[in-house]
Write a protein that holds these residues in place. Structure first.
Motif, PDB file in Angstrom:
ATOM      1  N   SER A 109     -41.650 -12.614  58.614  1.00 13.51           N
ATOM      2  CA  SER A 109     -41.502 -13.880  59.336  1.00 13.51           C
ATOM      3  C   SER A 109     -42.872 -14.442  59.687  1.00 13.51           C
ATOM      4  O   SER A 109     -43.681 -13.768  60.335  1.00 13.51           O
ATOM      5  N   ARG A 110     -43.102 -15.673  59.272  1.00  9.73           N
ATOM      6  CA  ARG A 110     -44.387 -16.308  59.534  1.00  9.73           C
ATOM      7  C   ARG A 110     -44.555 -16.566  61.025  1.00  9.73           C
ATOM      8  O   ARG A 110     -43.627 -16.978  61.715  1.00  9.73           O
ATOM      9  N   HIS A 111     -45.780 -16.361  61.511  1.00  2.68           N
ATOM     10  CA  HIS A 111     -46.104 -16.672  62.909  1.00  2.68           C
ATOM     11  C   HIS A 111     -47.147 -17.787  62.979  1.00  2.68           C
ATOM     12  O   HIS A 111     -46.833 -18.896  63.388  1.00  2.68           O
ATOM     13  N   ARG A 112     -48.370 -17.483  62.581  1.00  9.27           N
ATOM     14  CA  ARG A 112     -49.407 -18.518  62.628  1.00  9.27           C
ATOM     15  C   ARG A 112     -49.441 -19.338  61.341  1.00  9.27           C
ATOM     16  O   ARG A 112     -49.399 -20.554  61.362  1.00  9.27           O
ATOM     17  N   ALA A 113     -49.565 -18.638  60.239  1.00  8.21           N
ATOM     18  CA  ALA A 113     -49.725 -19.347  58.961  1.00  8.21           C
ATOM     19  C   ALA A 113     -49.405 -18.399  57.825  1.00  8.21           C
ATOM     20  O   ALA A 113     -49.219 -17.192  58.010  1.00  8.21           O
ATOM     21  N   ASP A 114     -49.320 -18.993  56.622  1.00  8.04           N
ATOM     22  CA  ASP A 114     -49.151 -18.219  55.394  1.00  8.04           C
ATOM     23  C   ASP A 114     -50.437 -18.176  54.576  1.00  8.04           C
ATOM     24  O   ASP A 114     -50.584 -17.341  53.691  1.00  8.04           O
ATOM     25  N   GLU A 115     -51.361 -19.106  54.879  1.00 10.35           N
ATOM     26  CA  GLU A 115     -52.580 -19.206  54.075  1.00 10.35           C
ATOM     27  C   GLU A 115     -53.776 -19.484  54.985  1.00 10.35           C
ATOM     28  O   GLU A 115     -53.658 -20.170  56.007  1.00 10.35           O
ATOM     29  N   TRP A 116     -54.921 -18.942  54.573  1.00  8.08           N
ATOM     30  CA  TRP A 116     -56.189 -19.205  55.246  1.00  8.08           C
ATOM     31  C   TRP A 116     -57.216 -19.523  54.170  1.00  8.08           C
ATOM     32  O   TRP A 116     -57.283 -18.834  53.145  1.00  8.08           O
ATOM     33  N   ALA A 117     -57.999 -20.554  54.397  1.00  7.19           N
ATOM     34  CA  ALA A 117     -58.951 -20.987  53.380  1.00  7.19           C
ATOM     35  C   ALA A 117     -60.314 -21.244  53.998  1.00  7.19           C
ATOM     36  O   ALA A 117     -60.440 -21.526  55.205  1.00  7.19           O
ATOM     37  N   ASP A 118     -61.333 -21.119  53.165  1.00  7.15           N
ATOM     38  CA  ASP A 118     -62.688 -21.467  53.595  1.00  7.15           C
ATOM     39  C   ASP A 118     -62.754 -22.947  53.959  1.00  7.15           C
ATOM     40  O   ASP A 118     -62.214 -23.805  53.235  1.00  7.15           O
ATOM     41  N   THR A 119     -63.395 -23.237  55.063  1.00  8.41           N
ATOM     42  CA  THR A 119     -63.703 -24.619  55.426  1.00  8.41           C
ATOM     43  C   THR A 119     -65.175 -24.663  55.824  1.00  8.41           C
ATOM     44  O   THR A 119     -65.813 -23.616  56.056  1.00  8.41           O
ATOM     45  N   ALA A 120     -65.692 -25.862  55.930  1.00  5.71           N
ATOM     46  CA  ALA A 120     -67.102 -25.991  56.313  1.00  5.71           C
ATOM     47  C   ALA A 120     -67.345 -25.425  57.706  1.00  5.71           C
ATOM     48  O   ALA A 120     -68.393 -24.827  57.977  1.00  5.71           O
ATOM     49  N   ALA A 121     -66.357 -25.577  58.589  1.00  5.98           N
ATOM     50  CA  ALA A 121     -66.529 -25.101  59.966  1.00  5.98           C
ATOM     51  C   ALA A 121     -66.190 -23.632  60.124  1.00  5.98           C
ATOM     52  O   ALA A 121     -66.776 -22.944  60.975  1.00  5.98           O
ATOM     53  N   ARG A 122     -65.264 -23.136  59.308  1.00 18.53           N
ATOM     54  CA  ARG A 122     -64.801 -21.752  59.485  1.00 18.53           C
ATOM     55  C   ARG A 122     -64.629 -21.059  58.138  1.00 18.53           C
ATOM     56  O   ARG A 122     -63.615 -21.235  57.451  1.00 18.53           O
ATOM     57  N   PRO A 123     -65.580 -20.264  57.747  1.00 19.45           N
ATOM     58  CA  PRO A 123     -65.379 -19.472  56.527  1.00 19.45           C
ATOM     59  C   PRO A 123     -64.340 -18.389  56.791  1.00 19.45           C
ATOM     60  O   PRO A 123     -63.989 -18.091  57.933  1.00 19.45           O
ATOM     61  N   LEU A 124     -63.853 -17.806  55.722  1.00 19.56           N
ATOM     62  CA  LEU A 124     -62.802 -16.793  55.857  1.00 19.56           C
ATOM     63  C   LEU A 124     -63.243 -15.601  56.700  1.00 19.56           C
ATOM     64  O   LEU A 124     -62.423 -14.963  57.365  1.00 19.56           O
ATOM     65  N   GLU A 125     -64.545 -15.286  56.676  1.00 23.40           N
ATOM     66  CA  GLU A 125     -65.018 -14.159  57.485  1.00 23.40           C
ATOM     67  C   GLU A 125     -64.677 -14.351  58.955  1.00 23.40           C
ATOM     68  O   GLU A 125     -64.425 -13.378  59.670  1.00 23.40           O
ATOM     69  N   HIS A 126     -64.647 -15.594  59.428  1.00 23.34           N
ATOM     70  CA  HIS A 126     -64.335 -15.879  60.826  1.00 23.34           C
ATOM     71  C   HIS A 126     -62.829 -15.929  61.083  1.00 23.34           C
ATOM     72  O   HIS A 126     -62.417 -16.060  62.246  1.00 23.34           O
TER      73      HIS A 126
END
Length: 264
Positions: A109-126
């Motif tokens: 069951s999804r809670h926050r999200a199903d996907e996370w992607a690199d953005t200029a403000a937040r790379p995946l490491e964060h």
């Protein structure tokens, strides 16, 4: 995994960080079943690259390389082919591998999200902490559902057992009623036959002595014995023995439940 060399090292470091963090929490991990990378437009439906299981809930992970899109400039050959053939379609865009990555999760069951992607403000490491937390939340939800399902199954079985107990009581009552009504019919039948036998006796008295009268008296003797056996008042009156009910015997008294179990 269809990752270019420019992002492979970083992708593996992200995977290593995910596995390290989740294994410290006691989650299990395993290689996925992907044997080759699907076409770009089908990559989200591809087999997982790895799986992480928390409290019995398996989460499938895909590590995808993002694509940059640019307007496609038709070549002379494409323009020529399109002019000659109606079925030729010139693409609107060109796609090229970017250095950005995307992590996709499926399962549970999804809670926050199903996907996370690199953005200029937040790379995946964060965002790794959020991803690890998402796996834990899905595991907790799965465990709550498992416990809720067990409790629901237990309550359902208790209701079924109560329905079965009541059905056996109702079945026994139906057997007694059926026996009583059968005795009442037999009693009335015996009374009617006894009245007829009395008429036979009167008639026989007027018959001449001989074969005909002997035959009539023999018939009356047998009929009287039959009436004696038919009349329930001539037997022992007591509560009838209740036969062990079969599943089909209980079905009419179960009000929708199945006699073979709560799961049927």
């Amino acid at each position: 995994m269809a990752l270019t060399k420019a992002v492979q090292g970083r992708a593996f470091r992200l995977i290593h960080a995910l596995l390290t963090a989740t294994q410290k929490l006691g989650y299990a991990s395993a290689f996925g079943t992907a044997e080759s990378a699907p076409a770009p437009h089908r990559r989200r439906g591809g087999s997982p690259h790895l799986t992480i299981t928390a409290q019995g809930q398996r989460c499938d992970f895909l590590i995808l390389q993002e694509q940059d899109r640019a307007d496609h400039i038709p070549t002379k050959k494409e323009l020529s082919d399109a002019e000659k053939h109606s079925w030729v379609r010139i693409p609107r865009y060109d796609y090229s591998p970017a250095e950005r990555l995307r992590i996709c999760i499926s399962g549970g069951s999804r809670h926050r999200a199903d996907e996370w992607a690199d953005t200029a403000a937040r790379p995946l490491e964060h965002q790794l902490a959020e991803i690890v937390q998402e796996v834990g939340l899905r595991g907790e939800a799965a465990e709550r559902k498992r416990l809720a399902d067990l409790e629901a199954a237990r309550e359902k079985r208790l209701r079924w057992e109560a329905a079965m107990d009541q059905a056996k009581i109702d079945y026994a009552e139906a057997v007694r009623v059926q026996r009583l009504e059968g005795q009442e019919k037999a009693w009335r039948r015996a009374a009617d036959l006894a009245e007829y036998i009395d008429a036979l006796r009167l008639h026989t008295q007027n018959l001449p002595t001989g074969t005909e009268r002997d035959g009539a008296e023999a018939w009356i003797a047998w009929a009287s014995g039959h009436v004696q056996r038919l009349d329930p008042l001539n037997g022992t009156l007591r509560l009838p023995d209740i036969p062990e009910p079969r599943a089909d015997d209980l079905q009419p008294f179960l009000h929708g439940w199945n006699p073979y179990g709560p799961g049927f």
